[in-house]
Design an enzyme around this catalytic site. Structure first.
Site, short mmCIF file in Angstrom:
data_model
loop_
_atom_site.label_atom_id
_atom_site.label_comp_id
_atom_site.label_asym_id
_atom_site.label_seq_id
_atom_site.Cartn_x
_atom_site.Cartn_y
_atom_site.Cartn_z
N GLU A 1 0.83 -1.22 0.00
CA GLU A 1 0.00 0.00 0.00
C GLU A 1 0.86 1.26 0.00
O GLU A 1 0.70 2.15 0.84
CB GLU A 1 -0.95 0.00 1.20
CG GLU A 1 -2.00 -1.10 1.10
CD GLU A 1 -3.12 -0.98 2.11
OE1 GLU A 1 -2.90 -0.36 3.16
OE2 GLU A 1 -4.20 -1.53 1.86
N GLU B 1 -5.71 -8.23 -1.19
CA GLU B 1 -6.40 -7.96 0.08
C GLU B 1 -7.84 -7.57 -0.21
O GLU B 1 -8.09 -6.72 -1.08
CB GLU B 1 -5.78 -6.79 0.84
CG GLU B 1 -4.54 -7.13 1.60
CD GLU B 1 -4.06 -5.98 2.48
OE1 GLU B 1 -4.89 -5.27 3.09
OE2 GLU B 1 -2.83 -5.79 2.55
#
Ligand code: BG6
Length: 479
Positions: A176, A377
């Protein structure tokens, strides 16, 4: 005809810092997350800078995977996983981050783990940096503000690439990488990059210097990885929260278009190997010096990623003239002018539940970049309760996963998106990243541990366990 390819990577996702525990075992050094306490429900965590013996640090024990990995890998195999996404804790390999020689005991731990996974035909999918950089690099070097840290990272990556070149094929560089641009919550910049902002900082400039150093580190890593094993697949990893315009008012459309640059900035560079025009114009306009060095263009060009791994949990909305900005809520993804979406429900933690947004995201990313995508995810953080018969009937989680998997299948089957796999987040209950809670559970396997660190750590399959096994067995045909 099957809707998904036969080699689709069904799996589960985790991160070393959130589940391994053993924070000071096997020669491991302290990482930036080892000095983060647990926050109250939905609230941010405190960064204490060093371990305070009077405070509770949930990541120190995690779910004790460090000692129980064989038992857990067996459960993952019973679930039918074809891959497991996890990370290598940088501090197990280089406890301080600036050593020249690695810590053998740390390397051995991952050798053993990967062997155990491969014994059951579970492919390791490895994130190199998932919120666990050495604390020493943050304290002594200022984290990724400092270009030297990019070299330490590349050295760490090269070390593990060489060691595991025959055991791991799928890699990602920074988890991320884009979420740190949201400075409303200081934990993002700290955990991604070991950086704390001071009042003297030119905030924007620091953010883009850090970003540049990481993009350079990522590109160097891709290049060296391909030299070590040309069959490696090395991806970026971004958090994708699509931004919708509130209405068809052209001002809202433009507001969303500009806001979305925050989402695309990192993948634009990772995939294309150069900075997009909107970014270079902004650097010029705002007098931002990103610390560009001669030769950086070549480094970026030679270090393009093979695929985009991304997390998808929610979507958000912007309205150009909205004055009630949603503060202290991760839902807005750090955006000014964000506003609640009246068409969708939220989880107990305020995260908007939007499966259609996943199909939209897959289309947006694929049409922009034309390289394979990997949903690494996605999942539903919720409070789980035991029934009287000792089972956990997590139908709400099954519903969430079913709808999102269905959206992903539509993107592949109807829209032609190239999708490598799907790994739901927190396949076994782990410590929440944003709040440090255990109560916020994503797992298909329950772990007996609470917010205060009490519990037997016993593992229990939830109803979603068998449901997901069946999904995998049928390659997504039976949802
Ligand atoms: C992502 C992170 O931001 O979301 C994970 O990559 C994190 O590390 C996940 O755990 C879910 O967030 P949370 O705060 O619910 O654990």
């Amino acid at each position: 005809m099957a809707k998904l390819p036969q080699d689709f990577l069904w799996g589960g996702a985790l991160a070393a810092n959130q589940f391994e525990g053993g924070y000071d075992k096997g020669g491991k050094g302290l990482s930036v997350i080892d000095v983060m306490t647990a926050g109250a429900h939905g609230k941010a965590r405190e960064i204490t800078q060093q371990v305070d013996p009077n405070k509770y640090y949930p990541n120190h024990v995690g779910i004790d995977f460090y000692n129980r990995y064989k038992e857990d890998v067996k459960l993952f195999s019973d679930m039918g996983l074809k891959c497991l996404r996890t990370s290598i804790a940088w501090t197990r390999i280089f406890p301080n981050g600036d050593e020249s020689e690695p810590n053998e005991e740390g390397l051995q731990f991952y050798d053993d783990l990967f062997d155990e996974l491969l014994k059951y035909n579970i492919q390791p999918v490895i994130t190199l940096s998932h919120f666990e950089m050495p604390l020493h690099l943050a304290r002594e070097y200022g984290g990724f503000r400092n270009r030297k840290v990019a070299d330490f990272f590349a050295h760490f990556a090269e070390t593990v690439f060489k060691r595991y070149k025959d055991k791991v094929k799928y890699w990602m560089t920074f988890n991320e990488i884009n979420n740190q641009m949201d400075t409303n919550n200081p934990i993002f910049l700290w955990t991604n990059s070991g950086v704390s902002l001071t009042d003297e900082d030119n905030k924007q400039e620091v953010l883009y210097q850090v970003a540049h150093n990481e993009l350079i580190a990522s590109a160097k890593t891709v290049k060296v990885g391909k030299e070590i094993n040309p069959d490696f697949e090395i991806g970026a990893m971004i958090s994708h929260v699509p931004i919708y315009p509130y209405s068809c008012n052209p001002q809202d459309i433009m507001e969303a278009e500009i806001a979305n640059r925050l989402r695309f900035f990192f993948p634009d560079v990772h995939v294309r190997g150069y900075y997009p025009g909107y970014a270079t114009k902004m650097f010029e306009r705002e007098h931002i010096d990103i610390g560009w060095r001669d030769g950086d263009d070549e480094i970026l060009r030679k270090g393009k990623v093979d695929y985009i791994g991304f997390s998808y949990y929610m979507s958000t909305v912007v309205k150009h003239d909205n004055e009630t900005v949603i503060k202290d809520n991760i839902v807005n993804g750090g955006l000014p002018n964000s506003i609640e979406n009246p068409y969708i429900e939220k989880s107990d933690w305020g995260w908007a539940i939007d499966p259609v947004g996943l199909r939209y995201t897959l289309n947006t990313l694929y049409n922009r970049y034309q390289i394979p995508l990997f949903i690494v995810e996605n999942g539903f953080g919720a409070v789980d309760e035991f029934e009287e018969d000792g089972t956990i009937q997590d139908d709400y989680r099954i519903d969430y996963l079913r709808e999102h998997i269905n959206a992903a299948i539509e993107a592949v089957d109807q829209d032609g998106v190239e999708l490598m796999g799907y790994t739901p987040w927190g396949i076994i209950d782990i410590v929440s990243f944003t709040t440090g809670e255990m109560k916020k559970r994503y797992g298909l396997i329950h772990v007996d541990r609470d917010n205060e660190g009490q519990g037997t750590l016993e593992r229990t399959k939830k109803a979603s366990f068998d449901w997901y096994r069946n999904v995998i067995e049928s390659n997504g045909e039976s949802l």
